[in-house]
Design an enzyme around this catalytic site. Structure first.
Site, short mmCIF file in Angstrom:
data_model
loop_
_atom_site.label_atom_id
_atom_site.label_comp_id
_atom_site.label_asym_id
_atom_site.label_seq_id
_atom_site.Cartn_x
_atom_site.Cartn_y
_atom_site.Cartn_z
N HIS A 181 44.66 -42.66 -11.38
CA HIS A 181 44.68 -43.66 -10.48
C HIS A 181 44.59 -45.07 -11.45
CE1 HIS A 181 40.12 -43.39 -11.59
NE2 HIS A 181 40.03 -44.71 -11.63
N ASP A 238 37.04 -36.74 -18.93
CA ASP A 238 36.60 -37.22 -17.61
C ASP A 238 37.53 -38.20 -17.80
OD1 ASP A 238 35.47 -37.67 -15.26
OD2 ASP A 238 34.30 -38.52 -15.47
N HIS A 243 42.95 -41.08 -18.23
CA HIS A 243 43.11 -41.81 -18.18
C HIS A 243 43.39 -42.71 -19.23
CE1 HIS A 243 41.65 -41.48 -14.04
NE2 HIS A 243 40.16 -42.04 -13.99
N LYS A 341 28.74 -43.88 -19.63
CA LYS A 341 28.15 -43.96 -18.61
C LYS A 341 27.24 -44.71 -19.49
CE LYS A 341 30.42 -41.53 -15.90
NZ LYS A 341 30.35 -42.07 -14.10
N LYS A 346 29.84 -53.17 -16.62
CA LYS A 346 31.11 -52.57 -16.45
C LYS A 346 32.32 -53.49 -16.51
CE LYS A 346 32.82 -50.76 -12.47
NZ LYS A 346 33.31 -50.43 -10.96
#
EC number: 1.1.1.49
Length: 489
Positions: A181, A238, A243, A341, A346
């Site tokens: 994505h 992950d 990505h 994390k 963010k």
């Protein structure tokens, strides 16, 4: 309301149709495309999952998902009803044979046999092979069928190969769409436009002018309800294996011959194959891994990773890597990749730092120009330049940022990345999807890092939740004279 080009009629079958991905992303994305006029009236979206539901109950769940995950001002009652009218549901254990497959076959038989059919696997990857086997057994694979595979494609090279072999036994490569994505995000796609459509950028896009590149994707949330899954994955698997390596490829690749899918993917593959291997001998100097401990995020006390998990673990929640692309264009240019994390903020961004101008006419060396491509939360482009500091009697420099928000015409919000990708699969356009050899090249580079960490060649560090990572990650850049982007603001 602006309308986009409508796609041809299709059947979309979503395996894992009651799961979080479907409810949070896939159904809202398809609704938004209907709202923009791209989904024809006779399109059909069929959910398939083990949960015992009839169509009415599934439609009720879908309605709740739209109300929960979309702004209320775009949920016109007529539009919602039009969308829900396209939904159907089959209770189905996709890993087993059984009469429920005949129910799916009956639903699909209502359409013309040459109609586009997309199978979306929103399930655990270990089920991909058995789903394909059953699709073949019940004669549900047609020449116009496509299959969309969600990440992760394996946890290492062996499992990735097994998954690709299992799907490839029934679908040729041209019908397999491995979704990432991040490639559906406008700023990520804009890397190509900024590089190759602007001579200003294209001429300076090499190690002759670029000092370093940073690719960051950090978030404030922890593992929360995904602790069991995350502990089998970790930050490197992950985020970086898929990505962030894809983003690196777009930044570093040579100009493709065209924007045709294979031309772009060949250029990306060349970058993956040019990544300098990281081994047991270099893992300690080129990588940092860490776990978050208890801390404060957004003013709230949060537990550490091991407390959330409830057991000891060697899984990293932070990973930083200094990568080198061994091509003439990128000689001696470090690519810093990091993900975390429980970070202090963010943000996902690409930061390109240019070499300072070799001039002393202003008394001191001018600051480096810096290009920041903001992927999230606010997509846009910042360019830091040197300008004259306003004054009457001196000619000193200061930095000024040219801040450009990338907006759609008419002020419309950006579509979610899934919106474009879901319909690209219908169109049969694979340019923003991942080819098998890309997946395997990425694993070839990542797997030795995982092995080095397994053998403790780069010791596990810690960082407080709400911080920007361990001190060792700062030193990773300092050893080359660099700093992370937030430290220079």
């Amino acid at each position: 309301m602006e309308h986009f080009q409508q796609v041809e009629p299709f059947d979309y079958v979503i395996f894992g149709a009651t799961g979080d991905l479907t409810m949070r992303k896939l159904l809202p994305a398809l609704y938004n495309r209907l709202r923009m006029g791209q989904i024809p009236d006779d399109a059909c979206i069929i959910g398939a999952a083990r949960t015992e539901l009839d169509r009415e109950a599934y439609v009720a769940r879908a309605r709740d998902a739209l109300e929960r995950f979309l702004p209320s001002d775009i949920l016109g009652p007529g539009l919602v009803e039009r969308f829900l009218a396209r939904l159907d549901y089959v209770t189905l254990d996709s890993s087993r044979e059984g009469p429920q497959w005949d129910a799916l076959k009956s639903l699909l038989a209502k359409a013309q046999p040459d109609r586009v059919r997309v199978y979306y696997f929103a399930t655990a990857p270990q089920l991909y092979g058995s789903i394909c086997e059953n699709l073949n057994r019940y004669e549900l694979i047609t020449p116009t069928s496509r299959v969309v595979l969600e990440k992760p494609i394996g946890t290492n090279m062996a499992t990735a190969t097994a998954i690709n072999d299992g799907v490839g036994q029934y679908f040729p490569e041209k019908q397999i769409y491995r979704i990432d994505h991040y490639l559906g995000k406008e700023t990520v796609q804009n890397v190509l436009a900024l590089r190759f459509a602007n001579p200003l950028m294209n001429a300076a896009w090499s190690g002759e002018h670029i000092e370093s590149v940073q690719i960051t994707a950090v978030e404030t949330v922890g593992v929360e309800g995904r602790a069991a899954y995350y502990d089998t994955s970790g930050a490197l698997r992950d985020m970086i294996q898929n990505h962030l390596l894809q983003v690196l490829c777009l930044v570093a690749m040579e100009a493709p011959d065209s924007l045709e899918a294979d031309a772009v993917r060949n250029a990306k593959l060349a970058v993956l194959n040019a990544l300098r291997p990281i081994t047991d001998a270099t893992a300690a100097t080129e990588t940092v891994r860490a776990q978050y401990t208890a801390g404060v995020v957004d003013g709230e006390n949060v537990p550490g990773y091991l407390e959330e998990l409830g057991k000891p673990s060697a899984t990293e929640t932070y990973a930083a890597i200094r990568a080198w692309v061994d091509t003439p264009r990128w000689k001696n240019v470090p690519f810093y990749i990091r993900t975390a994390k429980r970070s202090g903020k963010k943000v996902s961004e690409i930061v390109v730092t240019f070499r300072p101008a070799a001039t002393t006419m202003f008394g001191a060396t001018p600051a480096s120009n810096r290009l920041v491509l903001r992927i999230q939360p606010n997509e846009g482009v910042d360019l830091r330049l040197n300008v004259k500091n306003p004054a009457l009697d001196v000619f000193n420099l200061r930095t000024a940022d040219l801040d450009t928000s990338i907006r759609m015409e008419g002020g419309l919000p950006f579509p979610d990345s899934y919106e474009r990708l879901l319909l690209d699969a219908v169109r049969g356009d694979p340019v923003l999807f991942i080819r098998r050899d890309e997946v395997e090249a990425a694993w070839r580079w990542v797997e030795p890092i995982l092995e080095a960490w397994k053998h403790d060649k780069a010791p596990m560090q810690t960082y407080s939740a709400g911080s920007y990572g361990p001190e060792q990650a700062t030193q990773l850049l300092a050893s080359h004279g660099d700093t992370w982007h937030e430290a220079s603001e």
